[in-house]
Design a protein around this motif. Structure first.
Motif, PDB file in Angstrom:
ATOM      1  N   GLU A 267       0.821  -1.214   0.000  1.00 50.20           N
ATOM      2  CA  GLU A 267       0.000   0.000   0.000  1.00 50.20           C
ATOM      3  C   GLU A 267       0.855   1.265   0.000  1.00 50.20           C
ATOM      4  N   GLN A 268       2.063   1.211   0.553  1.00 53.24           N
ATOM      5  CA  GLN A 268       2.924   2.384   0.632  1.00 53.24           C
ATOM      6  C   GLN A 268       3.879   2.510  -0.554  1.00 53.24           C
ATOM      7  N   VAL A 269       4.000   1.488  -1.383  1.00 55.34           N
ATOM      8  CA  VAL A 269       4.930   1.523  -2.518  1.00 55.34           C
ATOM      9  C   VAL A 269       4.416   2.502  -3.564  1.00 55.34           C
ATOM     10  N   LYS A 270       5.289   3.450  -3.968  1.00 50.78           N
ATOM     11  CA  LYS A 270       4.917   4.467  -4.949  1.00 50.78           C
ATOM     12  C   LYS A 270       5.800   4.450  -6.186  1.00 50.78           C
ATOM     13  N   TYR A 271       6.995   3.875  -6.065  1.00 54.65           N
ATOM     14  CA  TYR A 271       7.983   3.933  -7.137  1.00 54.65           C
ATOM     15  C   TYR A 271       8.360   2.535  -7.608  1.00 54.65           C
ATOM     16  N   CYS A 272       8.661   2.404  -8.882  1.00 49.46           N
ATOM     17  CA  CYS A 272       8.972   1.101  -9.456  1.00 49.46           C
ATOM     18  C   CYS A 272      10.404   0.652  -9.185  1.00 49.46           C
ATOM     19  N   SER A 273      11.284   1.596  -8.845  1.00 51.19           N
ATOM     20  CA  SER A 273      12.682   1.248  -8.634  1.00 51.19           C
ATOM     21  C   SER A 273      13.353   2.254  -7.708  1.00 51.19           C
ATOM     22  N   GLU A 274      14.559   1.908  -7.264  1.00 51.46           N
ATOM     23  CA  GLU A 274      15.343   2.833  -6.445  1.00 51.46           C
ATOM     24  C   GLU A 274      15.706   4.077  -7.254  1.00 51.46           C
ATOM     25  N   ARG A 275      15.953   3.902  -8.528  1.00 55.52           N
ATOM     26  CA  ARG A 275      16.292   5.047  -9.385  1.00 55.52           C
ATOM     27  C   ARG A 275      15.140   6.048  -9.416  1.00 55.52           C
ATOM     28  N   CYS A 276      13.935   5.576  -9.584  1.00 57.32           N
ATOM     29  CA  CYS A 276      12.767   6.469  -9.582  1.00 57.32           C
ATOM     30  C   CYS A 276      12.567   7.098  -8.207  1.00 57.32           C
ATOM     31  N   LYS A 277      12.835   6.346  -7.176  1.00 63.29           N
ATOM     32  CA  LYS A 277      12.689   6.872  -5.812  1.00 63.29           C
ATOM     33  C   LYS A 277      13.673   8.024  -5.573  1.00 63.29           C
ATOM     34  N   ARG A 278      14.903   7.894  -6.067  1.00 67.82           N
ATOM     35  CA  ARG A 278      15.901   8.957  -5.931  1.00 67.82           C
ATOM     36  C   ARG A 278      15.542  10.168  -6.770  1.00 67.82           C
ATOM     37  N   ASN A 279      14.922   9.954  -7.943  1.00 70.53           N
ATOM     38  CA  ASN A 279      14.584  11.038  -8.863  1.00 70.53           C
ATOM     39  C   ASN A 279      13.101  11.389  -8.804  1.00 70.53           C
ATOM     40  N   LYS A 280      12.514  11.298  -7.634  1.00 74.19           N
ATOM     41  CA  LYS A 280      11.069  11.485  -7.487  1.00 74.19           C
ATOM     42  C   LYS A 280      10.589  12.886  -7.846  1.00 74.19           C
ATOM     43  N   ASN A 281      11.477  13.872  -7.896  1.00 71.71           N
ATOM     44  CA  ASN A 281      11.086  15.221  -8.273  1.00 71.71           C
ATOM     45  C   ASN A 281      11.090  15.437  -9.779  1.00 71.71           C
ATOM     46  N   GLY A 282      11.441  14.409 -10.539  1.00 71.15           N
ATOM     47  CA  GLY A 282      11.442  14.485 -12.000  1.00 71.15           C
ATOM     48  C   GLY A 282      10.023  14.527 -12.531  1.00 71.15           C
ATOM     49  N   THR A 283       9.892  14.719 -13.818  1.00 69.87           N
ATOM     50  CA  THR A 283       8.568  14.776 -14.420  1.00 69.87           C
ATOM     51  C   THR A 283       8.143  13.401 -14.894  1.00 69.87           C
ATOM     52  N   ALA A 284       6.873  13.131 -14.770  1.00 63.73           N
ATOM     53  CA  ALA A 284       6.310  11.871 -15.243  1.00 63.73           C
ATOM     54  C   ALA A 284       6.004  12.006 -16.725  1.00 63.73           C
ATOM     55  N   ASN A 285       6.380  10.987 -17.497  1.00 62.00           N
ATOM     56  CA  ASN A 285       6.081  10.997 -18.928  1.00 62.00           C
ATOM     57  C   ASN A 285       4.697  10.422 -19.172  1.00 62.00           C
ATOM     58  N   PRO A 286       3.853  11.116 -19.900  1.00 65.07           N
ATOM     59  CA  PRO A 286       2.488  10.611 -20.136  1.00 65.07           C
ATOM     60  C   PRO A 286       2.433   9.416 -21.032  1.00 65.07           C
TER      61      PRO A 286
END
Length: 51
Positions: free
Chosen positions: A32-51
């Motif tokens: 339920e708390q997982v938001k990111y697919c990888s550690e890389r995404c977790k580190r770069n969480k302020n990046g923009t999401a690609n549609p």
């Protein structure tokens, strides 16, 4: 325990990259708390999401 086919596992959309990702055994207790697919995404969480 019976194995479950990957197509039947729950999925979420990554908050950082916007890609779908599938449940993993290591996330069993806190899915339920997982938001990111990888550690890389977790580190770069302020990046923009690609549609």
């Amino acid at each position: 325990m019976r194995s479950v086919k990957k197509q039947h596992l729950p999925q979420k959309i990554c908050a950082a990259c916007g890609r779908p990702f599938t449940w993993r055994k290591k996330w069993e207790k806190d899915w339920e708390q997982v938001k990111y697919c990888s550690e890389r995404c977790k580190r770069n969480k302020n990046g923009t999401a690609n549609p």
